[in-house]
Design a protein around this motif. Structure first.
Motif, mmCIF file in Angstrom:
data_model
loop_
_atom_site.group_PDB
_atom_site.id
_atom_site.type_symbol
_atom_site.label_atom_id
_atom_site.label_comp_id
_atom_site.label_asym_id
_atom_site.label_seq_id
_atom_site.Cartn_x
_atom_site.Cartn_y
_atom_site.Cartn_z
ATOM 1 N N PRO A 497 0.997 5.978 7.871
ATOM 2 C CA PRO A 497 1.948 4.902 8.146
ATOM 3 C C PRO A 497 1.863 3.853 7.048
ATOM 4 C CG PRO A 497 0.665 5.447 10.101
ATOM 5 C CD PRO A 497 0.024 6.158 8.961
ATOM 6 N N PRO A 498 2.983 3.211 6.685
ATOM 7 C CA PRO A 498 2.971 2.200 5.627
ATOM 8 C C PRO A 498 2.190 0.963 6.068
ATOM 9 C CG PRO A 498 5.115 2.253 6.692
ATOM 10 C CD PRO A 498 4.337 3.407 7.242
ATOM 11 N N THR A 499 1.541 0.349 5.102
ATOM 12 C CA THR A 499 0.771 -0.876 5.404
ATOM 13 C C THR A 499 1.677 -2.100 5.466
ATOM 14 O OG1 THR A 499 0.340 -1.145 3.046
ATOM 15 C CG2 THR A 499 -1.288 0.063 4.327
ATOM 16 N N ARG A 500 2.846 -1.996 4.838
ATOM 17 C CA ARG A 500 3.789 -3.120 4.827
ATOM 18 C C ARG A 500 5.174 -2.599 5.240
ATOM 19 N NH1 ARG A 500 7.394 -5.398 1.275
ATOM 20 N NH2 ARG A 500 6.992 -3.711 -0.224
ATOM 21 N N ILE A 501 5.822 -3.349 6.110
ATOM 22 C CA ILE A 501 7.164 -2.964 6.573
ATOM 23 C C ILE A 501 8.184 -3.582 5.635
ATOM 24 C CG2 ILE A 501 8.830 -3.111 8.448
ATOM 25 C CD1 ILE A 501 6.522 -3.215 10.397
ATOM 26 N N GLY A 502 8.959 -2.738 4.984
ATOM 27 C CA GLY A 502 9.963 -3.218 4.045
ATOM 28 C C GLY A 502 11.301 -3.501 4.730
ATOM 29 N N PHE A 503 12.240 -3.953 3.907
ATOM 30 C CA PHE A 503 13.559 -4.301 4.445
ATOM 31 C C PHE A 503 14.298 -3.077 4.967
ATOM 32 C CE2 PHE A 503 18.151 -4.752 3.543
ATOM 33 C CZ PHE A 503 18.456 -5.644 4.554
ATOM 34 N N GLY A 504 14.124 -1.929 4.280
ATOM 35 C CA GLY A 504 14.807 -0.719 4.735
ATOM 36 C C GLY A 504 14.414 -0.341 6.143
ATOM 37 N N THR A 505 13.101 -0.424 6.420
ATOM 38 C CA THR A 505 12.637 -0.106 7.776
ATOM 39 C C THR A 505 13.198 -1.090 8.781
ATOM 40 O OG1 THR A 505 10.615 0.842 6.863
ATOM 41 C CG2 THR A 505 10.608 0.240 9.196
ATOM 42 N N LYS A 506 13.206 -2.392 8.402
ATOM 43 C CA LYS A 506 13.775 -3.397 9.302
ATOM 44 C C LYS A 506 15.272 -3.145 9.547
ATOM 45 C CE LYS A 506 10.504 -7.082 8.061
ATOM 46 N NZ LYS A 506 10.389 -8.440 7.497
#
Length: 546
Positions: A497-506
């Protein structure tokens, strides 16, 4: 009412035409009946004229015997008969005769008269128990060698006796009913006919106390029924009538004569005419029907042609009315279409303004979020342009479907094609046809674009297109139908799983959860990534609006 105007016009004209045709038919039938009744009157004049002529012969013969007090020789009577030229002037007459008259017990005197007239001894026969004796004394035509009928007492026959009694008591000619003429013999065929009797009285003075009538004899004429009526009706010009003559009431048992010509089957009982005459005190009923020779004064086809012409006229009127109705409907539809077009144009302008406003808001939001997460201008430009392209692709699909529905498979092919190229494996996408509305098309279009972009950046799809599989199903029925979509990326190594949630995921989460009221789950495993998306095909707000 305008819808049924052509039908009403047709029915009105058709009924009027059929009414006129019916009136014409009834009038033609009445004219035909009047003509036939006139023909019957002509036939009656012929019959009555023929009977009057025959009865005039009886009266003249009666007058002759009256003048001679009933005394006449055979030679004198034969000369009288020959002078009449019966064959040409009195067709239907079988013969003329004279009967002696006396009471029972005076047979010897009557037999002496036969001896005096014919020179032979002839007994009065047959024996009788009646009060009177009326043997035949004279008869013409008669063969000189055949005196069989001389001496025959007609009073012994019931049919003749009734007429003789009435002639004696009334002093007027009286006719019998239907009888068979001629002596009963196997060699001679008897013919149907009738007799008319008239009494010859004694003019000498007589005491009032004598009960015997002052009758010295009776003259009679014999008629063959068939010959008599055939002579009356068959004379030129022939009449187109078939006659039936009845002795008294019209019934089969009283049938007196029937024409050999059968009536025409084209005419019913309306054309049957009945007349009544009295012949020598006896009523006759005559019934007439037209034969095939009868011609109507007007052709029966005229009412039929008139009716057909009326129906054609009604059809023409209805056709014109229908054309006018269609023209009116076309004008009305044109007016309605124009008003509807103006209304739709206004609605489209309002909707376009709303869509443009929403699109600008969405673009501004993407711009702000992309700029906030982009490390530099180049990254911002690249990410922002790709997202705008995804939105444009969704908009293009909706535009081609007139903003009605977009196909899920086609949307995936467009969005994935922009990222991976247009040559996609056939088994990459599997699932039934699902039609998406405007909101779902735009939200899922951006979602697929973001998922494809992440797969290209971080997965192994760039090395093998077979590493990506997208499948979907539809569950539920009616307004409870839901779309369940599985996005599966295969990997040769574990994905963390990614450590940081980016704008695309949001952006993906906002589209699925907020825009579509659905759910999204990501499963990171040793063999790759599985994204499970489930959204209602009819969002809650639209359910309530419906």
């Amino acid at each position: 009412m305008k819808k049924f105007f052509s039908v009403a016009a047709f029915l009105a004209v058709a009924l009027a035409s059929l009414g006129l045709a019916s009136f014409a038919y009834v009038a033609s039938q009445e004219a035909a009946r009047f003509k036939f009744e006139a023909t019957v009157d002509d036939a009656m004049n012929r019959i009555e004229g023929r009977l009057d002529l025959q009865l005039s012969l009886l009266r003249s013969t009666q007058a002759l015997f009256q003048a001679r007090d009933g005394s006449m020789s055979r030679a004198e009577f034969s000369a009288f008969y020959d002078a009449l030229d019966v064959k040409d002037n009195f067709k239907g007459l079988r013969g003329i005769g004279y009967l002696g008259f006396g009471t029972t017990g005076e047979e010897a005197e009557l037999e002496n008269r036969i001896q005096h007239i014919h020179g032979v001894d002839r007994a009065v026969h047959p024996p009788s128990t009646q009060d009177w004796r009326t043997p035949v004394l004279l008869y013409e035509p008669m063969d000189d060698s055949d005196l069989t009928g001389i001496g025959f007492d007609m009073f012994t026959d019931p049919a003749r006796r009734s007429a003789i009694e009435m002639a004696v008591h009334s002093g007027q000619p009286r006719a019998t009913g239907r009888i068979l003429l001629g002596e009963e013999s196997p060699e001679i065929q008897r013919v149907p006919g009738f007799l008319v009797f008239a009494s010859v009285t004694d003019n000498s003075p007589k005491a009032n106390t004598d009960p015997k009538p002052d009758v010295v004899g009776l003259v009679f004429v014999a008629f063959r029924t068939g010959d008599l009526f055939q002579a009356a009706l068959g004379a030129a010009p022939a009449l187109p009538v078939s006659a039936e003559v009845f002795d008294g009431a019209a019934s089969d048992e009283h049938l007196f004569y029937r024409s050999p010509v059968t009536p025409s089957s084209a005419y019913g009982d309306d054309f049957r005419v009945t007349r009544t005459i009295i012949l020598a005190g006896r009523p006759w009923t005559l019934r007439f029907r037209p034969t095939v020779g009868f011609s109507e004064p007007s052709s029966p086809t005229i009412p039929v042609l008139l009716g057909l012409f009326g129906l054609l006229l009604a059809g023409a009127v209805a056709l014109v009315a229908r054309y006018q109705e269609r023209a009116y409907e076309a004008v009305s539809q044109l007016h309605e279409t124009t008003e509807k077009s103006l209304l739709e144009k206004d609605l489209m302008l309002q909707e376009m303004k709303h869509r443009i406003k929403n699109s600008i808001t969405r673009v501004l939001a993407m711009a702000r979020q992309t700029a906030a997460h982009a490390p530099d201008l180049n990254e911002f430009s690249k990410s922002f342009a790709a997202r705008l392209q995804a939105m444009a692709a969704s908009q293009d699909m909706l535009t081609r479907s007139r903003w009605q529905k977009a196909d899920l498979r086609e949307l995936l092919e467009i969005e994935l094609g922009q990222v991976f190229g247009k040559e996609l494996p056939e088994d990459m996408l599997t699932g039934p046809m699902v039609l998406l509305d405007e909101t779902m098309t735009q939200a899922l279009g951006l979602t697929f674009h973001e998922l494809a972009t992440n797969a290209l950046k971080y997965g192994e799809v760039s090395e093998s297109m077979g590493a990506l599989k997208v499948s979907w199903t539809v569950t539920g029925q009616g307004k409870d139908r839901r779309l369940a979509l599985t996005w599966k990326e295969s990997s040769s190594k574990p994905i963390e799983p990614p450590t940081r949630i980016g704008f695309g995921t949001k952006l993906i989460d906002m589209n699925i959860q907020r825009e579509l009221y659905g759910t999204i789950n990501r499963e990171y495993g040793s063999d790759g990534l599985v994204v499970l998306i489930e959204v209602p095909l009819t969002p809650p707000n639209k359910k309530q609006a419906a």
